[in-house]
Design a protein around this motif. Structure first.
Motif, PDB file in Angstrom:
ATOM      1  N   PHE A   1      -2.178  -2.240  -7.975  1.00 40.98           N
ATOM      2  CA  PHE A   1      -1.602  -1.177  -8.894  1.00 40.98           C
ATOM      3  C   PHE A   1      -2.703  -1.113 -10.244  1.00 40.98           C
ATOM      4  N   GLN A   2      -3.071  -1.412 -10.672  1.00 40.39           N
ATOM      5  CA  GLN A   2      -3.317  -1.531 -12.117  1.00 40.39           C
ATOM      6  C   GLN A   2      -4.799  -0.800 -11.855  1.00 40.39           C
ATOM      7  N   ASN A   3      -5.453  -1.045 -10.356  1.00 36.80           N
ATOM      8  CA  ASN A   3      -6.298  -0.483  -9.579  1.00 36.80           C
ATOM      9  C   ASN A   3      -6.853   1.532 -10.434  1.00 36.80           C
ATOM     10  N   VAL A   4      -5.167   1.406  -9.698  1.00 35.31           N
ATOM     11  CA  VAL A   4      -4.752   3.130  -9.155  1.00 35.31           C
ATOM     12  C   VAL A   4      -4.376   4.275 -10.476  1.00 35.31           C
ATOM     13  N   ILE A   5      -3.618   3.169 -10.683  1.00 39.50           N
ATOM     14  CA  ILE A   5      -2.545   3.601 -12.488  1.00 39.50           C
ATOM     15  C   ILE A   5      -2.555   3.527 -13.091  1.00 39.50           C
TER      16      ILE A   5
ATOM     17  N   LYS B   1       0.848  -1.013   0.291  1.00 36.77           N
ATOM     18  CA  LYS B   1      -0.607  -0.108   0.153  1.00 36.77           C
ATOM     19  C   LYS B   1       0.911   1.262  -0.062  1.00 36.77           C
ATOM     20  N   ILE B   2       1.690   0.986   1.336  1.00 36.61           N
ATOM     21  CA  ILE B   2       3.163   2.426   0.839  1.00 36.61           C
ATOM     22  C   ILE B   2       3.652   2.035  -0.570  1.00 36.61           C
TER      23      ILE B   2
ATOM     24  N   GLU C   1       1.230   4.065  -3.055  1.00 37.85           N
ATOM     25  CA  GLU C   1       0.887   5.337  -2.499  1.00 37.85           C
ATOM     26  C   GLU C   1       2.263   6.710  -3.025  1.00 37.85           C
ATOM     27  N   MET C   2       3.132   5.952  -2.545  1.00 40.62           N
ATOM     28  CA  MET C   2       4.288   6.267  -3.015  1.00 40.62           C
ATOM     29  C   MET C   2       4.295   6.695  -4.363  1.00 40.62           C
ATOM     30  N   ALA C   3       4.269   5.714  -5.579  1.00 42.17           N
ATOM     31  CA  ALA C   3       4.214   5.921  -7.052  1.00 42.17           C
ATOM     32  C   ALA C   3       2.944   7.267  -7.589  1.00 42.17           C
ATOM     33  N   LEU C   4       2.087   6.571  -6.561  1.00 38.42           N
ATOM     34  CA  LEU C   4       1.117   7.544  -7.192  1.00 38.42           C
ATOM     35  C   LEU C   4       0.896   9.103  -6.641  1.00 38.42           C
ATOM     36  N   TYR C   5       1.750   8.973  -5.462  1.00 37.64           N
ATOM     37  CA  TYR C   5       2.560  10.695  -5.168  1.00 37.64           C
ATOM     38  C   TYR C   5       3.597  11.336  -5.978  1.00 37.64           C
ATOM     39  N   ILE C   6       4.379  10.280  -7.215  1.00 35.33           N
ATOM     40  CA  ILE C   6       5.951  11.108  -7.890  1.00 35.33           C
ATOM     41  C   ILE C   6       4.278  11.269  -9.064  1.00 35.33           C
TER      42      ILE C   6
END
Length: 171
Positions: free
Chosen positions: A72-76, A4-5, A8-13
């Motif tokens: 991963f695919q659900n959010v990116i 999860k973290i 979330e870091m990937a999403l932040y970037i």
């Protein structure tokens, strides 16, 4: 590894950059790991970095991308047909999963590395510690070497060694 973290870091970037390719995402995390180790004596992300031909790669994150991990695919999402290696967040990062120090480190390395050309990032990430790991059997870059590649102080290296020894003893 806390999936999860890491996500979330990937999403932040992706949120801060507006989207980057997988190579730049991996390198921002690598340079973030280096800086966080040298500054705070703890990893930014709980992922192993492998010394691959184009530089250090966070193993789990790269596997999420390559293998099409469901979370991963659900959010990116990948870009359109002509830009499938560009990644975008489907939502903003949940900042509750990132400390202030995490965000500060990521902001600094995004500013410094996210827009650099491929060849420049490759050159900057191919140091003696990458070379040593790339010639080894496992290809994993030890945290101590990642910290040294960021020119961590002797005191920080000693602190990190003690921290890692305690973690090993407790596991």
């Amino acid at each position: 590894m806390d999936k999860k973290i890491l996500i979330e870091m990937a999403l932040y970037i992706l949120e801060i950059t507006g989207g980057v390719d997988i190579y730049h995402l991996c390198k921002v995390l690598y340079f973030g790991q280096r800086r966080h180790l040298a500054t705070y004596g703890i990893p930014l992300v709980a992922d192993d970095f492998h010394a691959l031909p184009y530089g250090p790669v966070p193993t789990n994150l790269y596997d999420f991308f390559k293998k099409g991990d469901h979370d991963f695919q659900n959010v990116i999402k990948k870009g359109s047909q002509d830009a499938q290696c560009i990644l975008f967040g489907k939502r903003n990062a949940d900042r509750n999963y990132l400390s202030e120090a995490d965000r500060e480190t990521l902001d600094e390395v995004i500013k410094e590395y996210a827009s650099l050309p491929f060849e420049v990032l490759k050159q900057k990430s191919h140091d003696e510690y990458w070379k040593r790991a790339s010639e080894g059997n496992s290809k994993v870059m030890p945290l101590i070497d990642i910290a040294r590649s960021a020119k961590a102080s002797d005191g920080m290296i000693e602190y990190l060694e003690e921290h890692l020894a305690v973690e090993l003893a407790l596991s």
